[in-house]
Write an enzyme that holds these catalytic residues in place. Structure first.
Site, PDB file in Angstrom:
ATOM      1  N   ASP A 127       0.792  -1.240   0.000  1.00  0.00           N
ATOM      2  CA  ASP A 127       0.000   0.000   0.000  1.00  0.00           C
ATOM      3  C   ASP A 127       0.821   1.285   0.000  1.00  0.00           C
ATOM      4  O   ASP A 127       0.261   2.383  -0.020  1.00  0.00           O
ATOM      5  CB  ASP A 127      -0.978  -0.002   1.191  1.00  0.00           C
ATOM      6  CG  ASP A 127      -0.265  -0.241   2.534  1.00  0.00           C
ATOM      7  OD1 ASP A 127       0.933   0.097   2.650  1.00  0.00           O
ATOM      8  OD2 ASP A 127      -0.919  -0.763   3.457  1.00  0.00           O
ATOM      9  N   HIS A 142       6.225  -8.152  -1.129  1.00  0.00           N
ATOM     10  CA  HIS A 142       5.109  -8.531  -2.005  1.00  0.00           C
ATOM     11  C   HIS A 142       4.810  -7.474  -3.070  1.00  0.00           C
ATOM     12  O   HIS A 142       3.711  -7.449  -3.622  1.00  0.00           O
ATOM     13  CB  HIS A 142       3.854  -8.831  -1.168  1.00  0.00           C
ATOM     14  CG  HIS A 142       4.008 -10.044  -0.298  1.00  0.00           C
ATOM     15  ND1 HIS A 142       3.149 -10.366   0.727  1.00  0.00           N
ATOM     16  CD2 HIS A 142       4.948 -11.028  -0.305  1.00  0.00           C
ATOM     17  CE1 HIS A 142       3.551 -11.500   1.314  1.00  0.00           C
ATOM     18  NE2 HIS A 142       4.643 -11.902   0.714  1.00  0.00           N
ATOM     19  N   GLY A 230       1.504  -6.347  13.289  1.00  0.00           N
ATOM     20  CA  GLY A 230       0.271  -6.534  12.506  1.00  0.00           C
ATOM     21  C   GLY A 230       0.369  -7.582  11.422  1.00  0.00           C
ATOM     22  O   GLY A 230      -0.160  -7.390  10.339  1.00  0.00           O
TER      23      GLY A 230
HETATM   24  P1  OAD Z   1      -3.209 -11.043   7.819  1.00  0.00           P
HETATM   25  O1  OAD Z   1      -4.539 -10.507   7.425  1.00  0.00           O
HETATM   26  O2  OAD Z   1      -2.962 -12.492   7.643  1.00  0.00           O
HETATM   27  O3  OAD Z   1      -2.928 -10.709   9.358  1.00  0.00           O
HETATM   28  C1  OAD Z   1      -3.146  -9.443   9.893  1.00  0.00           C
HETATM   29  C2  OAD Z   1      -2.723  -9.461  11.342  1.00  0.00           C
HETATM   30  O4  OAD Z   1      -2.840  -8.149  11.855  1.00  0.00           O
HETATM   31  C3  OAD Z   1      -3.571 -10.373  12.234  1.00  0.00           C
HETATM   32  O5  OAD Z   1      -2.707 -11.171  13.032  1.00  0.00           O
HETATM   33  C4  OAD Z   1      -4.382  -9.382  13.110  1.00  0.00           C
HETATM   34  O6  OAD Z   1      -4.597  -9.891  14.417  1.00  0.00           O
HETATM   35  C5  OAD Z   1      -3.457  -8.189  13.143  1.00  0.00           C
HETATM   36  N1  OAD Z   1      -4.099  -6.868  13.308  1.00  0.00           N
HETATM   37  C6  OAD Z   1      -5.243  -6.417  12.767  1.00  0.00           C
HETATM   38  N2  OAD Z   1      -5.455  -5.118  13.078  1.00  0.00           N
HETATM   39  C7  OAD Z   1      -4.404  -4.735  13.855  1.00  0.00           C
HETATM   40  C8  OAD Z   1      -4.012  -3.500  14.494  1.00  0.00           C
HETATM   41  N3  OAD Z   1      -4.755  -2.388  14.393  1.00  0.00           N
HETATM   42  N4  OAD Z   1      -2.863  -3.498  15.199  1.00  0.00           N
HETATM   43  C9  OAD Z   1      -2.110  -4.617  15.313  1.00  0.00           C
HETATM   44  N5  OAD Z   1      -2.417  -5.790  14.733  1.00  0.00           N
HETATM   45  C10 OAD Z   1      -3.546  -5.858  14.013  1.00  0.00           C
HETATM   46  O7  OAD Z   1      -2.121 -10.127   7.053  1.00  0.00           O
HETATM   47  P2  OAD Z   1      -0.587 -10.453   6.730  1.00  0.00           P
HETATM   48  O8  OAD Z   1       0.052 -11.197   7.849  1.00  0.00           O
HETATM   49  O9  OAD Z   1       0.027  -9.190   6.292  1.00  0.00           O
HETATM   50  O10 OAD Z   1       0.010 -11.753   0.487  1.00  0.00           O
HETATM   51  O11 OAD Z   1      -0.739 -11.408   5.484  1.00  0.00           O
HETATM   52  C11 OAD Z   1       0.391 -11.828   4.779  1.00  0.00           C
HETATM   53  C12 OAD Z   1       0.099 -11.965   3.317  1.00  0.00           C
HETATM   54  O12 OAD Z   1      -1.073 -12.768   3.125  1.00  0.00           O
HETATM   55  C13 OAD Z   1      -0.255 -10.675   2.609  1.00  0.00           C
HETATM   56  O13 OAD Z   1       0.864  -9.911   2.270  1.00  0.00           O
HETATM   57  C14 OAD Z   1      -0.963 -11.161   1.379  1.00  0.00           C
HETATM   58  C15 OAD Z   1      -1.856 -12.206   2.028  1.00  0.00           C
HETATM   59  O14 OAD Z   1      -2.318 -13.216   1.235  1.00  0.00           O
HETATM   60  C16 OAD Z   1      -0.165 -11.675  -0.840  1.00  0.00           C
HETATM   61  O15 OAD Z   1      -1.158 -11.199  -1.328  1.00  0.00           O
HETATM   62  C17 OAD Z   1       0.956 -12.246  -1.636  1.00  0.00           C
END
Ligand code: OAD
Length: 288
Positions: A127, A142, A230
């Site tokens: 983003d 990514h 996050g």
């Molecule tokens: P996820 O959606 O899997 O995880 C988001 C995490 O952020 C979760 O553990 C939530 O508990 C946490 N969270 C949500 N809101 C929050 C806040 N305000 N403060 C702190 N934590 C918070 O997202 P990613 O781990 O980024 O890949 O996912 C990894 C990859 O999966 C992405 O880059 C994407 C996706 O498929 C591709 O598209 C290649």
């Protein structure tokens, strides 16, 4: 700190009390040293900007099947069979991305970099919000939704927000297969090498940009403290980075609203919103 310290720092605190206990504050003062810290961020850091995370309640993959919407073959099939659905998805997603502004969490990380404490942010996000907040050393595992890349010569071009807005407006009004093909060929033109530009977002089952991944490992080779902010750490190879850092002698500090499968391996796990905890860390360090 030991495994059983995980999560303790926020348990039992009322909303008015600070998220960071005195014990956690001591840990932060002891470990946030100059040049020692690297951050691995994920979708959770951008949720307060209006961009939903991928997993969990309200997550993008709840509404859209990633085998279709995050996969090159799935997207091509969708364009052929249900072009209006694809047009809606692209227009909706880019509308959120264009509107999004950095959160206090993005800003706190940029401030830590300016203070010489944070060496780099390794992000799974596409983003561009870390850069918008002022972070300079950003490793994008990514890709970036505001860039296109030529698969032939790997040349990359940044797309201006205005141009993306123009494309989304066109897609909203022209969502048949033939019209969408015309729009895509205008915004994803041919490269001078003959290849056709495509989005610089890494889709499922695609290789990560190797030079970015190598750079991430280089930062982790020398980091003393890795912040996990996050991210659910469910997608490889990003999910392997914390253990790589730990084996190299780094501590792990997790900031997440929920417990993750990695919480038990962390030296400190702060449960809560990154937008609240990271500014408090700045405060503890005296930079607020
Ligand atoms: P996820 O959606 O899997 O995880 C988001 C995490 O952020 C979760 O553990 C939530 O508990 C946490 N969270 C949500 N809101 C929050 C806040 N305000 N403060 C702190 N934590 C918070 O997202 P990613 O781990 O980024 O890949 O996912 C990894 C990859 O999966 C992405 O880059 C994407 C996706 O498929 C591709 O598209 C290649």
């Amino acid at each position: 700190m030991r495994q059983d310290d995980v999560g303790r720092d926020v348990e039992g605190l009322s909303r008015l009390e600070p998220m960071i206990s005195e014990r956690a504050a001591r840990y932060i003062r002891d470990n946030f040293k100059e040049g020692a810290v690297v951050c691995l961020s994920g979708a959770g850091i951008s949720v307060e900007s209006g961009i939903p995370a991928f997993r969990g309640e309200g997550g993008l993959w709840e509404k859209y099947d990633p085998d279709i919407y995050a996969n090159a073959e799935g997207l091509t099939g969708l364009l052929r069979r249900q072009p209006a659905k694809l047009a809606d998805f692209i227009a909706g997603f880019y509308t959120l991305l264009i509107k999004a502004r950095p959160t206090p969490a993005h800003q706190a990380l940029a401030a830590l970099e300016r203070q010489g404490i944070l060496r780099a942010v390794i992000t799974q996000n596409i983003d561009n919000l870390h850069q918008q907040a002022g972070s300079r050393n950003v490793v994008e595992l990514h890709g970036n939704a505001f860039r296109v890349r030529c698969p032939g010569c790997l040349k990359k071009i940044t797309l201006e927000k205005e141009r993306i807005k123009e494309m989304t407006e066109l897609l909203k009004r022209n969502n048949s297969y033939a019209r969408m093909l015309r729009i895509f060929s205008r915004y994803f033109p041919r490269c001078e090498c003959g290849g056709r530009f495509r989005t610089d977002i890494v889709l499922f089952r695609e290789l990560l940009p190797q030079e970015e991944l190598a750079l991430a490992y280089r930062y982790l080779d020398t980091c003393r403290l890795l912040l996990l902010v996050g991210t659910s750490l469910t997608v490889i190879p990003a999910s392997g980075l914390p253990l790589y850092a730990k084996k190299n002698g780094s501590q792990l500090l997790e900031i997440n609203q929920e417990e993750t499968q990695f919480s038990q391996f962390c030296d400190l796990s702060l449960k809560g919103k990154a937008d609240e905890i990271l500014p408090e860390i700045l405060d503890v360090l005296g930079y607020a």
